[in-house]
Each structure stands twice: as structure tokens, then as C-alpha cells.
Design a protein around this motif. Structure first.
Motif, PDB file in Angstrom:
ATOM      1  N   LYS A 196       0.830  -1.218   0.000  1.00 45.25           N
ATOM      2  CA  LYS A 196       0.000   0.000   0.000  1.00 45.25           C
ATOM      3  C   LYS A 196       0.860   1.261   0.000  1.00 45.25           C
ATOM      4  CE  LYS A 196      -4.323  -1.098  -0.208  1.00 45.25           C
ATOM      5  NZ  LYS A 196      -5.110  -0.611  -1.339  1.00 45.25           N
ATOM      6  N   THR A 249      -4.989  -5.191  -1.166  1.00 47.58           N
ATOM      7  CA  THR A 249      -4.426  -6.110  -0.180  1.00 47.58           C
ATOM      8  C   THR A 249      -5.536  -6.496   0.779  1.00 47.58           C
ATOM      9  OG1 THR A 249      -3.827  -4.221   1.165  1.00 47.58           O
ATOM     10  CG2 THR A 249      -2.094  -5.138  -0.215  1.00 47.58           C
ATOM     11  N   GLU A 301      -3.188  -2.122  18.079  1.00 45.29           N
ATOM     12  CA  GLU A 301      -4.464  -1.552  17.635  1.00 45.29           C
ATOM     13  C   GLU A 301      -4.245  -0.294  16.796  1.00 45.29           C
ATOM     14  OE1 GLU A 301      -7.684  -2.261  17.686  1.00 45.29           O
ATOM     15  OE2 GLU A 301      -7.466  -4.160  18.720  1.00 45.29           O
ATOM     16  N   TYR A 321      -3.087  -1.421  13.421  1.00 44.00           N
ATOM     17  CA  TYR A 321      -4.240  -1.970  12.691  1.00 44.00           C
ATOM     18  C   TYR A 321      -5.039  -0.826  12.069  1.00 44.00           C
ATOM     19  CZ  TYR A 321      -8.922  -4.319  12.528  1.00 44.00           C
ATOM     20  OH  TYR A 321     -10.148  -4.816  12.188  1.00 44.00           O
ATOM     21  N   ARG A 322      -5.331   0.199  12.881  1.00 45.24           N
ATOM     22  CA  ARG A 322      -6.081   1.351  12.367  1.00 45.24           C
ATOM     23  C   ARG A 322      -5.331   2.020  11.221  1.00 45.24           C
ATOM     24  NH1 ARG A 322      -8.498   2.335  17.401  1.00 45.24           N
ATOM     25  NH2 ARG A 322      -6.503   2.977  18.222  1.00 45.24           N
ATOM     26  N   GLN A 338      -5.861   0.133   8.152  1.00 48.21           N
ATOM     27  CA  GLN A 338      -7.175   0.421   7.572  1.00 48.21           C
ATOM     28  C   GLN A 338      -7.167   1.763   6.849  1.00 48.21           C
ATOM     29  OE1 GLN A 338      -9.447  -0.323  11.261  1.00 48.21           O
ATOM     30  NE2 GLN A 338     -10.675  -1.722  10.040  1.00 48.21           N
ATOM     31  N   GLN A 339      -6.547   2.762   7.505  1.00 49.16           N
ATOM     32  CA  GLN A 339      -6.448   4.086   6.874  1.00 49.16           C
ATOM     33  C   GLN A 339      -5.788   3.990   5.504  1.00 49.16           C
ATOM     34  OE1 GLN A 339      -7.767   6.759   7.741  1.00 49.16           O
ATOM     35  NE2 GLN A 339      -7.746   7.086   9.957  1.00 49.16           N
ATOM     36  N   GLY A 378      -5.930   1.632   3.558  1.00 55.08           N
ATOM     37  CA  GLY A 378      -6.759   0.904   2.595  1.00 55.08           C
ATOM     38  C   GLY A 378      -6.537  -0.596   2.567  1.00 55.08           C
ATOM     39  N   ILE A 401      -7.644  -4.059   3.357  1.00 52.54           N
ATOM     40  CA  ILE A 401      -8.995  -4.529   3.640  1.00 52.54           C
ATOM     41  C   ILE A 401      -8.930  -5.768   4.522  1.00 52.54           C
ATOM     42  CG2 ILE A 401     -11.094  -5.489   2.594  1.00 52.54           C
ATOM     43  CD1 ILE A 401     -10.615  -2.423   2.328  1.00 52.54           C
ATOM     44  N   PHE A 402      -9.785  -5.780   5.534  1.00 47.21           N
ATOM     45  CA  PHE A 402      -9.803  -6.890   6.476  1.00 47.21           C
ATOM     46  C   PHE A 402     -11.112  -7.647   6.318  1.00 47.21           C
ATOM     47  CE2 PHE A 402      -6.768  -3.885   7.985  1.00 47.21           C
ATOM     48  CZ  PHE A 402      -5.751  -4.654   8.515  1.00 47.21           C
ATOM     49  N   THR A 403     -11.000  -8.924   6.103  1.00 46.90           N
ATOM     50  CA  THR A 403     -12.185  -9.756   5.917  1.00 46.90           C
ATOM     51  C   THR A 403     -12.195 -10.850   6.969  1.00 46.90           C
ATOM     52  OG1 THR A 403     -12.165  -9.336   3.555  1.00 46.90           O
ATOM     53  CG2 THR A 403     -13.406 -11.265   4.303  1.00 46.90           C
ATOM     54  N   LYS A 404     -13.272 -10.879   7.727  1.00 48.39           N
ATOM     55  CA  LYS A 404     -13.389 -11.946   8.722  1.00 48.39           C
ATOM     56  C   LYS A 404     -13.895 -13.173   7.986  1.00 48.39           C
ATOM     57  CE  LYS A 404     -15.528 -12.929  13.213  1.00 48.39           C
ATOM     58  NZ  LYS A 404     -14.407 -13.140  14.118  1.00 48.39           N
TER      59      LYS A 404
END
Lengths: 742, 204
Positions: A343, A351, A365, A368-369, A372-373, A375, A377-380
Motif C-alpha cells: 500500500k 491487499t 491496535e 491496525y487502524r 485500515q487508513q 486501505g 482490507i480486512f475480511t473476517k
């Protein structure tokens, strides 16, 4: 040594004088305890009280003293008389604070106080002042095994503190896995971007340090000795062997990534575009700043999927599953970092991190944030399979939020496999089984110890260390585990771990040079003394010692390595012929206490219950129950023991023969999640006590007359309840028929 | 491939939402804890709670999200915003998504919230003030003439009460009052729409 002269001091402070008759206690000390001097004082721990004791030591040549005042855990600074044998009768926490201030309890309260005075007098007469380990040695150099981030940090910490350090690294360069990383997960504010590893600088510092001697391409051929006098043979690539004399060791041998070839269902081995986390570091390093290339065709990577928990947290493991049952802790943050590699270089690259639980504790944490900022992408989701199709990979998974099966295509799939500890041989596997193995286990430390070549493992192959209470301590005194060899961890934690282990190693060499014990009886000068003429070569002590402190000679007699000993007394508890003792803690010091109490007759309705309480957890819990004025039965008499492992069954038989109505044993939790400060002590005790039923039956006694309890230091409310329940039980089964024979 | 075909779990639709939907750039920050879904007092009425909507956006489910009536169910109670541990302005994102779907013509036909909002807006921009009488009547009759008469009769006593209390002027039916400089108002609205269209990609 000067002749023994005894003295007893009865304190009436803290309300003791208002609740019990100190004059009566003084009489007991004089008449029954046969104390040469008996003094009462209104506040023994104040200056005048302490001075009175000092004066007696000086002018009256008093050598053995009994202090009947507060718990042995209180006022330890005031009542500190070097060279003097001392017993503390616990009248405050153990009597007046744990007994209600009722007129109808006054008699039994007084009896309790009198008995504790009797017990104190009986104990002190059997005590000697310990003089310190005579086989002490004072080599203060420290050897570190492993040149990764943990090993280098430990070496540097000790060297900076002025201790000469030897570092042995198996490979040709320092750095370990961390040297292969492009960047690391950040350890500083604002925890937003991948950071420089700093490994090159660390390695340069280590190589150039005047207190550090580095052996590369070298392994440990043999380790002999004990804290303060280890002798370590280092086998070098050339074939030459060098011997280094050191005082302590740190094992920082780290981990090996879980073999991703065990995961063909996740595409490993099926496509070059499926890599593990270290594989990705290599790709990024190879790209050297230009776009990362897809291994299959050198095409530019446009999309990456990171699969978390690959071969980890295998729930089926307990029932014979194939992969790692545990979480390796660092991989979530590592995947976020690796997604940022892409990224940060080109935000158009997709990603995705596929997780079931994203575990990024603490400052993770923030990281992690930040991911996300940027971009990521987190998929459970739970990955079902990865298929290779041409230059792309198809990841089939179940979306756990949308609850449906789905597929995503990606140029690159990164598997977050876990950490496998490099802890050497599992010494608990019998030799016959090792002989059958195709790949023979390789020892790391090659300890020349009776109990095996490496450190004992706890579970999942990690070196045994209590991960909360005493993290760096192992079951081999003077050898400390640091980093991922003792539990999975990230770089920040490994650095902290290495620093902690360095401190412990320094403490160990310092204590060893003074002939003192290491944790948890740090500073204890006593050591086990064996009367070899009585020994029957049964080997119980050598087998049961949790710390591998006892070897055997050719005739199978025990050979004590006092410096390896933690002074728990498990050997003393194990010895069937009772030839092992400590100067200030022996079969007699406890045995005489048990025999000294005043035993009311069968018809008195005053049973007597002996409590053998572990001094690490159960005894403080009992003291704290007293501090909180939680009352319990007046029929108990509590004797602190170093560890339940030190309880010799003779104490139980003596107590029952002497008319005691019941025995309660209070020790720490045993098993994989043990809380025993001596690791195996409470387990040994429990094993021995499982055999005590036969003895009771032979004596014609009910099996309930001996009971074991696991008590934690926090069981302040529970302990009085346990006592009262047991006292009710004894009342129910009735008084012991053995009274009056002893 | 059509202009808006989206590969599953690629970031195309997420990028579209970030660009065109009010507060859409927050969608990527959702950590899927589900507190919003559990906090919504109308949660039972939603086909997809906000948590799921966010996941669907990331999964590239463009059609499903934009034709969903879920975000139209939001009553702006702000419970989710208050509770979101990641401080996502969830209410605003829901309204943003609803608005975007409406602009694209993808919002579900006849969805009551959407119909009401459309009537309200059209009524408002005519003269710069909401004409309560014509707005109410338009609402009564939105489902047909017969239903409209029924609705009006049902509200009869309230209407008469309002009139008695001088809260409702029957003469408003003739057009009612408005703001000053109505052509100025129309120019402002046209300009605002032009800016919005440019920002959200609706400009031709």
C-alpha cells in the motif's frame, strides 16, 4: 561453633496482650519450651524491643531465638539477626486476628497461642544457622546461545552492565530471522508505519563490544557444571572445540517458522505465488524498492491476500490434528506490516487480510487502524482452500460476517504460519522411542545432567517457564530462556524478554558467588545436606528433583550440585530414609513442632488439625485471612513448609500416631498451568499423598484424616471456609483413637 | 464488462463509495465488532445491519447494497455513532448511501422513507418553506386516491383541531407563503446541486 543458648521473646503489642495471656505464654516457653531466657515486651519490633534482643545476643551469647509476635512474613527488617537461628510463632495473624474476640473462644485462643510458642521452641532447637553453599563458585561470565534479536539484546544488556559475555551462534552471521526482514512492526509512536529493524546496528554493537566474545558457525557440544561454574564446550565449524568457563547461560534459540509444505490445502507447493511470511520478506527484499514481482512469471503484483492462522490454532489438534494448536501472536501485526509494503508503494494494489480473530494487542491496535487508513482490507473469513490457476491464485473461503462462501482471486497469497520453538530435545521422550524416530532430535545445550540433555518442555515444545509469575526461570538453575523459545512472541516482546533474562542471569551469578539460592528463595544460604551413610541408593531424590540438581555417582549415590539447587526440599520430602536435610529446615524442625503441641484427650471435644501450608501461596493467604479478620477453627495448628514437595510422609504418620485428628495439606496448583514456585513440588506431593490412604488403612484410620488442597495466594476468603469445612468433617468422623499412645 | 461490474472482494466498489458517498471514506475503518448492529433499536427491521453493509461494500456487492432498503430504515437515533468504538459516523454513512442509491435510481421503488423524503424535498424547494397542508395531502395520496381519502378522513379530527387552534391555514392549499427572493433560492439550489454532482460523479 558456640554452644546453643536459647531465648524466647513474647510480644504483647498489636492487641496480643489484650487477647491472650502473655505471662502464660512466657511460662510455656520457660517450662515446656525450656528456653534459657524468656522476655516479654510491649512492642517487640520497636527500637527498644529489637535492641533488647541484640543485647541478649551480645551479652548473654544467645544463639537461638523464638519470637512470639506477628507472622514470619511481617517485620522482617526489624527481626533480622544475621548468624542467629530464629523461629517465629505467629500469634498476631495466626491467632488473635483469626479468632473472634468472644468470651467463649478465649480458652481455645489461649491454647492456640500456647501451642505456637511450644512449636516455635521445638523448631528453633533443631535449627542451625546456615553458612552458605560450600561448593560455591564465582565465575561471573555469561554465555548466550543464539544470535538473533533476543540473544543479541541479552548479550548487550549484560555486557553494558559490565559482565563478560560469550555469544554462540549456529549460523555464519548475527541477526537470526530478524535480519531477513525488510522492516519491522513499529515499536514507537505513532505506531503507524513499518519501521527499520535496527538489526544491522545491533549486530555491529554486539560484534564490537569489548565485553562480548562472539562465536559464529558454532554450536554447544557439551555443558557441564552449575551456576557459577559452568564449563561449556563450543564446537566450531573448523572442527575445533573451545571450552568457555561461565557462571550462567541464556538460551535464546528462537523459533523455526512452521513448515508451510504441511499446508497443501492452502496452496503451498502448488504455486510459486503462495509464500509464507518470510517468503514475502524475501520477495520484497529482492524487488529492492521496485514493484514486487509475482514469482510464477515476474508479472507485477496487483493483489495480495494474507491468510492468517495458516496451520495455527488448529482446533482439531487436541484430538490428534496435524497443525499447531496455538496462536503465535505476532502474525496479525506482521501481515498488516506486509500489506503496508504494497500500500505504501502503490495504493492501487488490493491487499486483503483474511482473519478469524485479529489479534493485535496494545499498540498493535494503532497499527491496525493505520493499516485500515491506508486501505488494507480486512475480511473476517475462514479459508477453505487455495487453488492455483495459471498465474493467479483462487482463495476459497467462508465470509463469516456475510455467512456465505466466496472466492477471491489474487496474484500473491501469503500464509501466516506460526512459530515452532527451537527448544532442543524433549527429554521426557523415553530413549526407546527416540531410537525409533526417523529424524533424531538434536540437543542444543547438551547438558551433562542426569535428567537429560536439554531443558524440560512444558507444552507444545516450548521450554518450561512460568509465563506469568517467573517468565525466564527454567527448571535448570542458572540457565534462562528468553524469546520465542519459551513462548511465541514478536520482536518487541523478545527484546523485553531478553532484558529480563539478562537480569536473571546476572542475579544468578551474583547469588552463586555468595553461595546463595536463586529464585524463589533468592538469598537463602541453606542447602541440602545428605548423610550418605544412611542412603539406600533408591534414586528417588535424583529422579524427583525438579531442577536437575542431583546427579548420581558410579555407585548410584546422589551427588548434589548445591548451586543448581533451589532449596525447595523436594528431595527431603522424597527420601524414604530421611537422610536429606537443610540446616534450618529438616525432618526434625517440622517433626518436633508436630510432636510438641499439647494434645487434649479423646473426650475433650477439642480435636487437633495439622495444616502443612506452602509458604509461597497458602501461608500468605492464611495470613491475609487473619488481616481481614476472617476467622477459622481454633483447632488448627499451621506449619509453613517450603513447598508441599518437601513434605516427608513421616510427618503425616508421626502426626497421626501422635493423636492429631486430621492433616490438611495446602499447596499450589499443579499440572500444565501450574502455580508451584518449584514447578513440580506440588505435583510430587500429590503423587506421594495418593499412596497415603494405604498407610491410613493400616493404622485403622479413616482416609479423610489426610486431605490435600490446591490453594492460591488469592484464596483469602476460601481458606477459612476450607478449614471450617474440614473441622466439621473431623467432628463428624470423631476424635482420633490414637491419642495418648505417643 | 459494464461500467460498474465489480469483482468480488476487490476494492472497486469501496473506492466508489469513498469517492461518492458522504462519509464513505469511513467504511474501511470498520472493525466488524457488531456493536452498531446490536445497538440499533430498529435492528429487527433491517435486512442488513450497518456492520454487514460495510462488509458487503468491501466484498464488492454493489447491486445488493445500493438496492437494499436497509439504510432507509435508519431513524437517526445516533445510538450507533455514540457506541462505535472506531467512531464511525454510521448514521451519516447510512444516509449517504441512501442518497447515493437514490441519485443512481437504484433505491427500492415505493420505499416509504424514500417516498416521504422525496415529497418533502420537492415541497420544500418550491418556495423555500415546507407547506404543511400540501405536504400532508401529498403524503395521504401517495398510495392512490382511495387510500388518500381514507387517510384524510382518518386524520379529520386532528386537522380540524389544528385549524381551530390556528395552526393550519386551509388557504395554504392555493400555494401558500414562501421565502423572499425565490429565484435567488432556486439559483442557490442549482449551484449546490452542480457542486455535488461534480463531486459525486454525476456531472455529464
Amino acid at each position: 561453633m558456640a554452644e546453643m543458648k536459647t531465648a524466647a521473646y513474647i510480644c504483647s503489642g498489636c492487641g496480643i496482650g489484650e487477647r491472650v495471656s502473655t505471662a502464660q505464654m512466657a511460662k510455656v516457653a520457660q517450662k515446656e519450651g525450656k528456653m534459657a531466657l524468656v522476655r516479654e515486651h510491649a512492642c517487640l519490633c520497636d527500637e527498644s524491643g529489637v535492641q533488647a534482643i541484640r543485647d541478649d545476643i551480645e551479652k548473654e551469647a544467645v544463639t537461638h531465638i523464638v519470637i512470639a509476635a506477628c507472622s514470619r512474613r511481617a517485620k522482617t527488617e526489624a527481626f533480622n539477626f544475621p548468624g542467629i537461628a530464629m523461629s517465629r510463632a505467629n500469634i498476631r495473624e495466626g491467632v488473635i486476628w483469626s479468632q473472634p474476640d468472644d468470651a467463649d473462644r478465649a480458652e481455645t485462643t489461649q491454647e492456640m497461642a500456647d501451642d505456637y510458642v511450644r512449636m516455635g521452641c521445638a523448631e528453633v532447637k533443631k535449627m542451625k544457622v546456615p553458612e552458605g553453599n560450600p561448593n560455591r563458585a564465582s565465575n561471573k561470565r555469561i554465555l548466550v546461545v543464539g544470535g538473533g534479536v533476543s540473544g543479541m539484546t541479552a548479550a548487550l544488556e549484560m555486557a553494558d552492565a559490565g559482565y563478560d559475555t560469550v555469544l554462540v551462534e549456529k549460523s555464519a552471521a548475527l541477526g537470526g530471522w530478524s535480519a531477513q526482514l525488510v522492516k519491522r512492526v513499529p515499536s514507537k509512536q505513532p505506531y503507524a508505519d513499518p519501521a527499520d529493524t535496527g538489526i544491522a546496528e545491533l549486530a555491529a554493537k554486539v560484534s564490537g563490544h569489548k565485553h562480548i566474545k562472539v562465536y559464529l558457525n558454532a554450536v554447544i557440544a557439551q555443558t557441564n557444571g552449575a551456576p557459577g561454574r559452568f564449563s561449556v564446550d563450543i564446537a566450531q565449524e573448523s572442527g575445533a572445540t573451545v571450552t568457555e568457563e561461565v557462571g550462567a547461560l541464556i538460551q535464546a534459540t528462537g523459533f523455526t517458522p512452521y513448515d508451510m509444505m504441511q499446508l497443501p490445502e492452502l496452496g503451498a507447493g502448488k504455486s510459486p505465488n503462495v509464500v509464507d511470511q518470510l517468503g514475502l520478506e524475501k520477495l520484497v527484499k529482492a524487488a529492492n524498492g521496485s514493484p514486487v514481482k509475482r514469482p510464477s512469471d515476474d508479472g507485477e503484483v496487483k493483489s495480495v491476500v494474507f491468510i492468517q492462522c495458516a496451520g495455527q490454532r488448529d482446533e482439531a489438534m487436541e484430538s490428534g490434528g496435524r497443525h499447531l494448536p496455538y496462536c503465535s501472536g505476532h502474525c496479525c501485526a506482521t501481515s498488516i506490516k506486509q500489506a503496508m509494503y504494497f500500500k505504501d508503494a502503490n495504493p492501487d494494489i488490493d491487499t486483503m487480510v483474511m482473519y478469524t480473530d485479529l489479534r493485535v494487542p496494545g499498540t498493535g491496535e494503532d497499527f491496525y487502524r493505520s493499516g485500515q487508513q491506508k486501505g488494507v482490507i480486512f475480511t473476517k473469513g475462514k479459508t477453505a482452500s487455495v487453488e492455483a490457476s495459471g498465474n493467479a491464485c483462487k482463495v476459497n473461503f467462508k465470509d463469516l460476517i456475510l455467512n456465505e462462501d466466496a472466492t477471491i482471486e489474487a496474484d500473491l497469497v501469503v500464509l501466516a504460519t506460526g512459530m515452532v520453538a527451537n527448544s532442543g530435545m524433549n527429554i521426557d521422550i523415553p530413549e526407546e522411542e527416540v531410537a525409533k524416530m526417523e529424524v533424531k532430535p538434536v540437543s542444543i545445550l547438551n547438558l551433562n545432567y542426569r535428567q537429560g540433555k536439554d531443558m524440560p518442555q512444558l507444552k507444545n515444545g516450548f521450554a518450561d517457564s512460568h509465563f506469568i509469575c517467573f517468565p525466564y526461570e527454567t527448571r535448570r538453575t542458572g540457565i534462562y530462556a528468553a524469546g520465542p523459545v519459551r513462548r511465541p512472541m514478536d520482536m518487541t516482546q523478545a527484546i523485553e524478554d531478553a532484558t529480563g533474562a539478562a537480569m536473571k542471569a546476572i542475579q544468578a551469578v551474583e547469588n552463586a558467588s555468595l553461595g546463595r539460592a536463586a529464585h524463589p528463595r533468592a538469598g537463602d544460604l541453606s542447602y541440602p545436606i545428605v548423610r550418605l551413610e544412611g542412603c539406600t541408593q533408591c534414586k528417588r531424590c535424583t529422579v524427583e528433583c525438579p531442577f536437575g540438581a542431583i546427579d548420581e555417582d558410579e555407585k548410584r549415590f546422589p551427588v548434589f550440585n548445591e548451586s543448581r539447587c533451589r532449596r525447595c526440599g523436594t528431595c527431603m520430602g522424597a527420601c524414604p530414609v530421611r537422610v536429606i536435610s537443610f540446616e534450618n529446615y529438616s525432618v526434625d524442625t517440622v517433626g518436633m513442632q508436630i510432636k510438641s503441641v499439647d494434645m487434649p484427650d479423646e473426650f475433650s471435644e477439642k480435636p487437633r488439625i495439622l495444616i502443612l501450608a506452602c509458604e509461597n501461596d497458602a501461608y500468605p493467604a492464611l495470613d491475609m485471612a487473619g488481616m481481614q479478620r476472617r476467622s477459622y477453627s481454633a483447632f488448627v495448628r499451621i506449619v509453613p513448609v517450603r513447598c508441599l514437595g518437601s513434605v516427608n510422609t513421616i510427618w503425616i504418620t508421626d502426626a497421626l500416631n501422635g493423636g492429631w485428628d486430621g492433616v490438611m495439606m495446602m499447596g499450589c496448583k499443579k499440572g500444565d498451568d501450574y502455580q508451584c514456585h518449584f514447578v513440580k513440588g506440588s505435583e510430587m506431593a500429590s503423587y506421594r499423598m495418593s499412596k497415603v490412604d494405604d498407610t491410613l488403612k493400616q493404622m485403622g484410620l479413616e482416609t479423610e484424616r489426610v486431605a490435600s488442597y490446591e490453594v492460591a495466594i488469592t484464596d483469602i476468603e476460601r481458606v477459612p471456609q476450607l478449614i471450617d469445612e474440614y473441622a466439621a468433617k473431623i467432628k463428624e468422623i470423631g476424635m482420633s483413637p490414637m491419642k495418648g499412645f505417643a | 464488462m459494464s461500467e460498474h461490474a465489480v469483482a468480488p472482494y476487490r476494492n472497486d466498489f469501496l473506492r466508489e463509495v469513498e469517492k461518492n458517498v458522504e462519509e464513505g471514506h469511513w467504511v474501511k475503518m470498520c472493525m466488524q465488532c457488531g456493536v452498531c448492529a446490536g445497538s440499533c433499536p430498529l435492528g429487527n427491521a433491517w435486512a442488513h445491519p450497518p456492520q454487514e453493509i460495510f462488509m458487503m461494500i468491501r466484498a464488492g456487492k454493489r447491486e445488493e447494497v445500493l438496492t437494499s432498503d436497509s439504510m432507509w430504515m435508519c431513524t437517526s437515533c445516533y445510538n450507533c455513532i455514540v457506541r462505535c468504538p472506531r467512531q464511525l459516523p454510521i448514521t451519516h454513512i447510512m444516509h449517504g448511501l441512501a442518497n447515493y442509491a437514490h441519485r443512481l435510481g437504484l433505491a427500492p421503488k415505493g420505499q416509504p422513507t424514500q417516498a416521504t423524503a422525496t415529497l418533502f424535498w420537492n415541497n420544500l424547494i418550491k418556495k423555500g418553506r415546507v407547506n404543511e397542508l400540501t405536504f400532508s395531502l401529498a403524503l395521504y395520496f401517495k398510495d392512490g386516491f382511495v387510500q388518500g381519502i381514507k387517510n384524510a378522513l382518518g386524520m379529520q379530527s386532528i386537522g380540524l383541531g389544528l385549524m381551530k387552534a390556528k395552526r393550519l391555514n386551509p388557504m395554504e392549499i392555493l400555494g401558500g407563503h414562501g421565502v423572499k427572493d425565490q429565484s435567488g433560492l432556486q439559483a442557490m439550489i442549482a449551484k449546490a446541486r452542480e457542486i455535488e454532482d461534480r463531486k459525486k460523479g454525476f456531472s455529464k
